[in-house]
Design an enzyme around this catalytic site. Structure first.
Site: not given
Ligand code: 26Q
Length: 767
Positions: A324, A508-509, A514, A616, A620
């Protein structure tokens, strides 16, 4: 089913609270509806023989459960009517019906997949963690983000079904803990499919040590309990960044080991051979977070008496991996020593896998550096996943191209056939039917009653692109949605907005890539141009921004603060505030997304090209008829390919141009050579928005001038130009809503029904 469901509600109220529907407190009613729902769901037939796909994910960001659960069972309208007759409503659950066990896109995608799979009759179950505290709540105090715990269990987990019979033990180096599954039923939309989400809670094997307690050492007596509970206590509030914390590794091992034990037990108990495992389960890994499941499955199979080679071969047919992100800082690596300390047995298996890999590379005469799982004192989870999994996919076309040519290129060269693209999608049941019922009613009337279910039919809407009555109706629906959003924003932010304004939204985050900073700089430019008279007037516009920053991400929190400072000043300026407003919506989450998205005219998707894997929210917004103001990044590209570039607003560097620029890019010269860029950027530190007592935003200023990693200054001029064009195009309302209509009509490919169908056909149940 309806009568039975209502009877169950009354029964649950009577048994648990000695109340009826009229007299129950909102949480009591909520709880009883959840219990009644579970009772109805448990009657659905289960097919024990079919092969099942398992979605392993550290996050499931579901949001409100009640309405979507009842909607899928066809009970929503009848329940609302029944409650209304008793003077009650599902809207009373606003403040507590919220399962926020995820950060953002990745967790919400998991939730969309569960809904879609059930609705298109695919056996897909989710496996994850029942975090005691979900994703944090955000408040803004003195313009700054403050975090509060999401104490979601304070009210009641109405939909969770504890399964003590299925509890298993998970072993770490120096402790054993219990993993207790809680089941959440996932009904398909008006079909007979009932899938499940299984979330594990960590508990101590014994609540406390009686002997120690007897001696009077209370704290010591309870310490094993606290230690165990800690594992499922908190969701890590990071998104696209890697923390490398011991507890995070424990969480990952905890839920994947528990899930695998349950899955294996079911398989063996049904009398099947372990060799037949790939015929009965396939496991999709949602990013590298659950990748430790690979060595764990191998370990469990070896414990059943099989050889390492056999176990390795079986695992290779069971696991598929989704990437991702392309951001280097988000690719998970674990310190080797930490790994050894937490899960020594699993570490041993990883070493065996790594040795096998080294041997194979040697036979192929390949240099091992880029492939090794264990190297430089770290365990590289993406390499582990790419080596063993039979499928590796990205989440949008451009993203898959980038992982093939760059991020995971070495693996693509070795195993080209493993790689495939699965462009993300979102469920139109939650994101259209439930969040915009008026628009859904219009579409259903024009096309067919079943178009939400058969979403490909939405294309037929294009026949109405020049039907003025339909375009006017779209405008009216949007207007009503804006009124609702205005009420919400007044309630939460105490800011009065006007539904006659154009609504331009980025939610978004918060992450530098971004580029929320670029957004606010463009707004500042418009503001200063209005003040100076360079811009005479614009169509009245409100810029809405909602974003949470990871609590430890300092510069992200400073950007939030800057946005709030700027918003406060601009909104108070009577010279411009009849044309220009800025609102920071605090605590952006799934529930407020459901209100914001249907009220939005322009969807901002402005990441630096090549950085946003997919996005995503862009989908929406499209489904609800917003036009996209965005870069050629992630799924934006596919969106404008479908809906036409002429119906959206695209700007900025392309991904190949970003790559070329990165060698020569000089942010200082962008700043010095463009007086408008300079003027906007200077407001970070001058007195335009800052009072004397306010600290200047030197840190943000320096990050732009020194490095500008995400080329904000480079893309800003083109962005401003396209933004002003979009705002001015709104003058011709019909032509603007024609674009909206064409976007809606072409959104069927961005339904997660399509995505899940592709996962099922190409990965899970192939051949
Ligand atoms: C990793 C290690 C330790 C703590 C947290 C994490 C961690 C947690 C969540 C790393 C990444 C995430 C989330 C990533 C994320 O949401 N990515 C998004 O995924 C979406 C679905 O595929 C995409 O549409 C987005 O582009 C992408 O940013």
């Amino acid at each position: 089913m309806t009568d039975k469901f209502f009877d169950y509600i009354r029964l649950a109220l009577k048994l648990n609270f000695n109340k009826d529907i009229k007299s129950a407190a909102p949480t009591e009613l909520y709880n009883s509806i959840g219990k009644a729902f579970n009772a109805v769901c448990s009657d659905f037939p289960q097919n024990e023989d079919e092969k099942r796909a398992c979605y392993f994910s550290a996050e499931f960001l579901i949001g409100k459960l009640t309405k979507s659960n009842l909607f899928n069972l066809g009970l929503l309208e009848k329940t609302e009517k029944m409650l209304a007759e008793q003077g009650r409503s599902l809207n009373e659950f606003e403040d507590f019906d919220d399962l926020a066990l995820g950060n953002g896109g990745l967790g919400r995608l998991a939730a969309c997949f569960l809904d879609s799979a059930a609705s298109i009759d695919i056996p897909l179950d989710g496996y994850g963690i029942r975090y005691r505290y979900g994703y944090f709540k955000q408040t803004i105090v003195n313009d700054e983000q403050k975090e509060e715990a999401d104490d979601w269990l304070k009210f009641t987990d109405a939909f969770g079904l504890r399964k003590d019979d299925d509890a298993v033990e998970v072993t770490f180096r120096n402790e054993k803990i219990r993993a207790v599954p809680y089941i959440y039923y996932i009904p398909g939309y008006e079909n007979n499919r009932m899938n499940k989400l299984c979330l594990f809670q960590a508990e101590a094997l014994n609540d406390f040590e009686y002997e120690i307690f007897d001696r009077g050492d209370w704290q010591d007596a309870f310490s094993p309990m606290v230690s165990a509970m800690t594992i499922s206590a908190n969701l890590y509030p990071n998104d696209n960044s890697e923390a490398g914390k011991i507890l995070r590794l424990k969480q990952q091992y905890f839920f994947t080991s528990a899930a695998l034990q349950l899955i294996l037990k079911r398989h063996i108990d049904s009398g099947k051979s372990i060799h037949a495992l790939p015929d009965s389960v396939v496991i999709q890994l949602n990013d590298t977070h659950p990748t430790i499941a690979i060595p764990e499955l191998i370990r469990l199979i070896i414990n059943l008496g099989e050889s390492f080679d056999t176990a390795f071969e079986i695992a290779g047919k069971v696991f598929a991996y989704t990437n991702h992100t392309v951001l280097a800082e988000a690719l998970e690596k674990w310190d080797e020593k930490l790994f050894l300390k937490v899960v020594p047995d699993v570490y041993e298996i990883i070493k065996m896998i790594d040795e096998r890999l080294r041997f194979e590379l040697k036979m192929l005469n390949l240099k091992p550096d880029e492939y090794l799982i264990i190297k430089d004192g770290a365990v590289h989870m993406a390499n582990l996943a790419c080596y063993v999994a039979f499928s590796v996919n990205g989440v949008a076309k451009i993203h898959t191209d980038i992982i093939k040519s760059d991020t995971l290129n070495q693996w693509y060269q070795l195993y080209p056939k493993k790689f495939n693209n699965k462009t993300n999608g979102v469920t139109q049941r939650r994101w259209l039917a439930l969040s915009d019922p008026e628009l859904t009613a219009l579409i259903s009337k024009l096309i067919s009653e079943s178009c939400v279910d058969n979403f490909n039919d939405i294309k037929k809407l294009e026949a109405y692109a020049d039907d003025e009555a339909v375009l006017d109706k779209l405008f009216e629906i949007r207007y009503e949605n804006k009124k609702r959003l205005c009420n919400y924003i007044y309630k939460t932010e105490h800011i009065r907005l006007d539904p006659d304004f154009l609504f331009c939204t980025q939610v978004k985050r918060l992450h530098e890539y971004k580029r929320q900073l670029m957004n606010i700089l463009s707004v500042i430019h418009i503001y200063l141009s209005l003040k100076s008279g360079e811009l005479k007037k614009i169509n009245p516009t409100v810029f809405i921004i909602g974003a949470k920053a990871a609590p430890g991400y300092k510069i992200a929190k400073r950007i939030i603060e800057f946005i709030n400072v700027v918003a406060r000043k601009i909104n108070a300026d009577e010279q411009t505030n009849s044309m220009l407003r800025v609102v920071f919506v605090s605590n952006y989450n799934v529930s407020c997304a459901e209100k914001i998205i249907p009220a939005t005219d322009i969807s901002e998707q402005i990441s630096l090209a090549g950085k946003e894997a997919s996005g995503t929210s862009n989908m929406k917004f499209m489904m609800n008829g917003a036009v996209t103001l965005g870069t050629y990044d992630g799924a934006n590209i596919e969106i404008v390919q479908k809906a036409g570039e002429e119906n959206n607003y695209i700007f900025g560097l392309r991904e190949n141009e970003v790559r070329e620029q990165s060698k020569v890019y000089d942010p200082l010269s962008e700043y010095e050579s463009n007086k408008y860029v300079k003027r906007a950027v200077d407001t970070l530190t001058n007195a335009t928005f800052l009072d004397e007592n306010e600290e200047p935003f030197n840190d943000i200023f320096n990050s732009l001038i020194d490095e500008d990693r995400y080329m904000v200054l480079k893309d800003l001029p083109d962005y401003i130009e396209k933004k002003l064009k979009a705002i001015s195009d709104y003058s011709d309302r019909r032509s603007f809503f024609r674009k909206a209509l064409i976007n809606i009509a072409n959104s069927s490919d961005f339904s997660s029904d399509r995505t899940v169908r592709e996962y099922a056909d190409d990965i899970w149940f192939k051949g």
